[in-house]
Design a protein around this motif. Structure first.
Motif, PDB file in Angstrom:
ATOM      1  N   GLU A  32      11.208 166.710 -29.061  1.00 24.52           N
ATOM      2  CA  GLU A  32      12.092 165.634 -29.506  1.00 24.52           C
ATOM      3  C   GLU A  32      12.881 166.103 -30.715  1.00 24.52           C
ATOM      4  O   GLU A  32      12.346 166.786 -31.590  1.00 24.52           O
ATOM      5  N   VAL A  33      14.148 165.746 -30.742  1.00 24.86           N
ATOM      6  CA  VAL A  33      15.018 166.024 -31.875  1.00 24.86           C
ATOM      7  C   VAL A  33      15.491 164.673 -32.378  1.00 24.86           C
ATOM      8  O   VAL A  33      15.903 163.823 -31.591  1.00 24.86           O
ATOM      9  N   SER A  34      15.412 164.447 -33.688  1.00 26.55           N
ATOM     10  CA  SER A  34      15.833 163.151 -34.214  1.00 26.55           C
ATOM     11  C   SER A  34      16.491 163.339 -35.561  1.00 26.55           C
ATOM     12  O   SER A  34      16.387 164.391 -36.183  1.00 26.55           O
ATOM     13  N   GLY A  35      17.172 162.286 -36.003  1.00 27.08           N
ATOM     14  CA  GLY A  35      17.813 162.365 -37.295  1.00 27.08           C
ATOM     15  C   GLY A  35      18.498 161.076 -37.673  1.00 27.08           C
ATOM     16  O   GLY A  35      18.479 160.092 -36.926  1.00 27.08           O
ATOM     17  N   GLN A  36      19.079 161.094 -38.844  1.00 31.99           N
ATOM     18  CA  GLN A  36      19.904 159.992 -39.333  1.00 31.99           C
ATOM     19  C   GLN A  36      21.225 160.597 -39.763  1.00 31.99           C
ATOM     20  O   GLN A  36      21.252 161.611 -40.458  1.00 31.99           O
ATOM     21  N   THR A  37      22.302 159.948 -39.333  1.00 28.59           N
ATOM     22  CA  THR A  37      23.644 160.454 -39.598  1.00 28.59           C
ATOM     23  C   THR A  37      24.481 159.310 -40.145  1.00 28.59           C
ATOM     24  O   THR A  37      24.404 158.193 -39.622  1.00 28.59           O
ATOM     25  N   PRO A  38      25.278 159.545 -41.180  1.00 17.83           N
ATOM     26  CA  PRO A  38      26.145 158.471 -41.700  1.00 17.83           C
ATOM     27  C   PRO A  38      27.107 157.988 -40.608  1.00 17.83           C
ATOM     28  O   PRO A  38      27.635 158.787 -39.839  1.00 17.83           O
ATOM     29  N   ILE A  39      27.301 156.681 -40.539  1.00 18.54           N
ATOM     30  CA  ILE A  39      28.193 156.119 -39.528  1.00 18.54           C
ATOM     31  C   ILE A  39      29.611 156.656 -39.687  1.00 18.54           C
ATOM     32  O   ILE A  39      30.360 156.768 -38.718  1.00 18.54           O
ATOM     33  N   SER A  40      29.973 157.043 -40.893  1.00 22.61           N
ATOM     34  CA  SER A  40      31.312 157.585 -41.141  1.00 22.61           C
ATOM     35  C   SER A  40      31.536 158.929 -40.442  1.00 22.61           C
ATOM     36  O   SER A  40      32.679 159.367 -40.290  1.00 22.61           O
ATOM     37  N   SER A  41      30.485 159.588 -39.968  1.00 22.55           N
ATOM     38  CA  SER A  41      30.613 160.857 -39.257  1.00 22.55           C
ATOM     39  C   SER A  41      31.107 160.685 -37.828  1.00 22.55           C
ATOM     40  O   SER A  41      31.528 161.652 -37.201  1.00 22.55           O
ATOM     41  N   PHE A  42      31.047 159.470 -37.313  1.00 22.67           N
ATOM     42  CA  PHE A  42      31.433 159.221 -35.929  1.00 22.67           C
ATOM     43  C   PHE A  42      32.893 158.751 -35.891  1.00 22.67           C
ATOM     44  O   PHE A  42      33.182 157.558 -35.841  1.00 22.67           O
ATOM     45  N   GLU A  43      33.795 159.707 -35.897  1.00 20.43           N
ATOM     46  CA  GLU A  43      35.227 159.422 -36.040  1.00 20.43           C
ATOM     47  C   GLU A  43      35.797 158.589 -34.897  1.00 20.43           C
ATOM     48  O   GLU A  43      36.600 157.687 -35.125  1.00 20.43           O
ATOM     49  N   ARG A  44      35.422 158.901 -33.652  1.00 17.05           N
ATOM     50  CA  ARG A  44      35.948 158.115 -32.520  1.00 17.05           C
ATOM     51  C   ARG A  44      35.483 156.663 -32.601  1.00 17.05           C
ATOM     52  O   ARG A  44      36.222 155.751 -32.275  1.00 17.05           O
ATOM     53  N   LEU A  45      34.254 156.453 -33.040  1.00 19.68           N
ATOM     54  CA  LEU A  45      33.690 155.108 -33.150  1.00 19.68           C
ATOM     55  C   LEU A  45      34.436 154.281 -34.182  1.00 19.68           C
ATOM     56  O   LEU A  45      34.809 153.138 -33.926  1.00 19.68           O
ATOM     57  N   ILE A  46      34.677 154.832 -35.357  1.00 24.35           N
ATOM     58  CA  ILE A  46      35.197 154.020 -36.462  1.00 24.35           C
ATOM     59  C   ILE A  46      36.710 154.016 -36.584  1.00 24.35           C
ATOM     60  O   ILE A  46      37.252 153.290 -37.420  1.00 24.35           O
ATOM     61  N   GLU A  47      37.423 154.781 -35.731  1.00 23.27           N
ATOM     62  CA  GLU A  47      38.865 154.906 -35.926  1.00 23.27           C
ATOM     63  C   GLU A  47      39.613 153.579 -35.843  1.00 23.27           C
ATOM     64  O   GLU A  47      40.607 153.393 -36.533  1.00 23.27           O
ATOM     65  N   ASP A  48      39.184 152.617 -35.052  1.00 21.26           N
ATOM     66  CA  ASP A  48      39.866 151.326 -34.942  1.00 21.26           C
ATOM     67  C   ASP A  48      39.046 150.176 -35.510  1.00 21.26           C
ATOM     68  O   ASP A  48      39.356 149.006 -35.256  1.00 21.26           O
ATOM     69  N   LEU A  49      37.998 150.494 -36.235  1.00 23.46           N
ATOM     70  CA  LEU A  49      37.141 149.461 -36.814  1.00 23.46           C
ATOM     71  C   LEU A  49      37.507 149.243 -38.280  1.00 23.46           C
ATOM     72  O   LEU A  49      38.122 150.103 -38.907  1.00 23.46           O
ATOM     73  N   PRO A  50      37.099 148.087 -38.837  1.00 22.39           N
ATOM     74  CA  PRO A  50      37.313 147.890 -40.277  1.00 22.39           C
ATOM     75  C   PRO A  50      36.489 148.905 -41.072  1.00 22.39           C
ATOM     76  O   PRO A  50      35.661 149.616 -40.518  1.00 22.39           O
ATOM     77  N   GLU A  51      36.719 148.932 -42.366  1.00 20.17           N
ATOM     78  CA  GLU A  51      35.976 149.853 -43.218  1.00 20.17           C
ATOM     79  C   GLU A  51      34.478 149.625 -43.050  1.00 20.17           C
ATOM     80  O   GLU A  51      33.992 148.490 -43.057  1.00 20.17           O
ATOM     81  N   GLN A  52      33.759 150.723 -42.907  1.00 15.29           N
ATOM     82  CA  GLN A  52      32.321 150.654 -42.654  1.00 15.29           C
ATOM     83  C   GLN A  52      31.533 150.824 -43.949  1.00 15.29           C
ATOM     84  O   GLN A  52      31.911 151.630 -44.803  1.00 15.29           O
ATOM     85  N   PRO A  53      30.441 150.066 -44.085  1.00 13.41           N
ATOM     86  CA  PRO A  53      29.578 150.287 -45.255  1.00 13.41           C
ATOM     87  C   PRO A  53      28.880 151.641 -45.112  1.00 13.41           C
ATOM     88  O   PRO A  53      28.888 152.232 -44.035  1.00 13.41           O
ATOM     89  N   ALA A  54      28.295 152.105 -46.161  1.00 12.54           N
ATOM     90  CA  ALA A  54      27.593 153.392 -46.142  1.00 12.54           C
ATOM     91  C   ALA A  54      26.249 153.221 -45.444  1.00 12.54           C
ATOM     92  O   ALA A  54      25.204 153.185 -46.080  1.00 12.54           O
TER      93      ALA A  54
END
Length: 188
Positions: A32-54
């Protein structure tokens, strides 16, 4: 022990750390590989969304082989992207808690060929082509995007006056039912 593969991003975006895994090694060993990644790293996801919290996206990918020798990845994703309510235009945190089982196939041709042969409900799982270098964060991002509603809206918008939020719409009795009109035509 064989490496699962961890690499840095290609030169075009050196600030984004991307995990790559060898799907064949992962499924064969059951790791198993797991981790935590800042939501700001997902460019396609956030490109049309409002500003995301950290906030962080938690994810894990586990390899497994079923009794028939078929290879699978079990993907688990937890995130809370902030969307915009389409009624009140206010921020709307949208929890995504997704678990998906992906069957690993050897080639693009197998994506279609095997789909027509499998008839069991258990075999109706999504398929992906195996790779010695699968971008896990891209897979995680796809899963979050699939978990988002097409038209996000609050159940009850917080900016509506309380009287409007709880008021039930009254049926319009002045307009006759279309079935009543048809019934009248039938009698004539």
């Amino acid at each position: 022990m064989e490496p699962l593969g961890r690499a840095e991003t290609p030169n075009e975006n050196p600030s984004r750390d991307v995990s790559y895994v060898d799907t064949y090694v992962l499924t064969r060993t059951g790791h198993e590989v797991s981790g935590q990644t800042p939501i700001s790293s997902f460019e396609r996801l956030i490109e049309d969304l409002p500003e995301q919290p950290a906030s962080q996206v938690s994810w894990s990918v586990k390899g497994e082989i079923d009794p028939h020798g078929r290879h699978f990845l079990r993907l688990s994703v937890q995130a809370v992207p902030v969307l915009e309510c389409q009624r009140c235009l206010q921020p709307l945190p949208w929890p995504v808690d997704a678990e998906n089982r992906l069957r690993i196939v050897k080639s693009e041709a197998d994506l279609d060929d095997e789909g027509s042969q499998d008839t069991e409900a258990e075999d109706m799982v999504e398929r992906i082509v195996g790779s010695p270098r699968l971008d896990v964060l891209e897979l995680v991002e796809d899963e979050i995007i699939l978990g988002l509603p097409y038209v996000p809206k609050h159940d009850v918008c917080p900016s509506l006056p309380e009287a409007l939020a709880t008021q039930e719409p009254e049926p319009d009795e002045a307009e006759p039912s279309p079935f009543a009109v048809l019934n009248q035509l039938k009698k004539d």
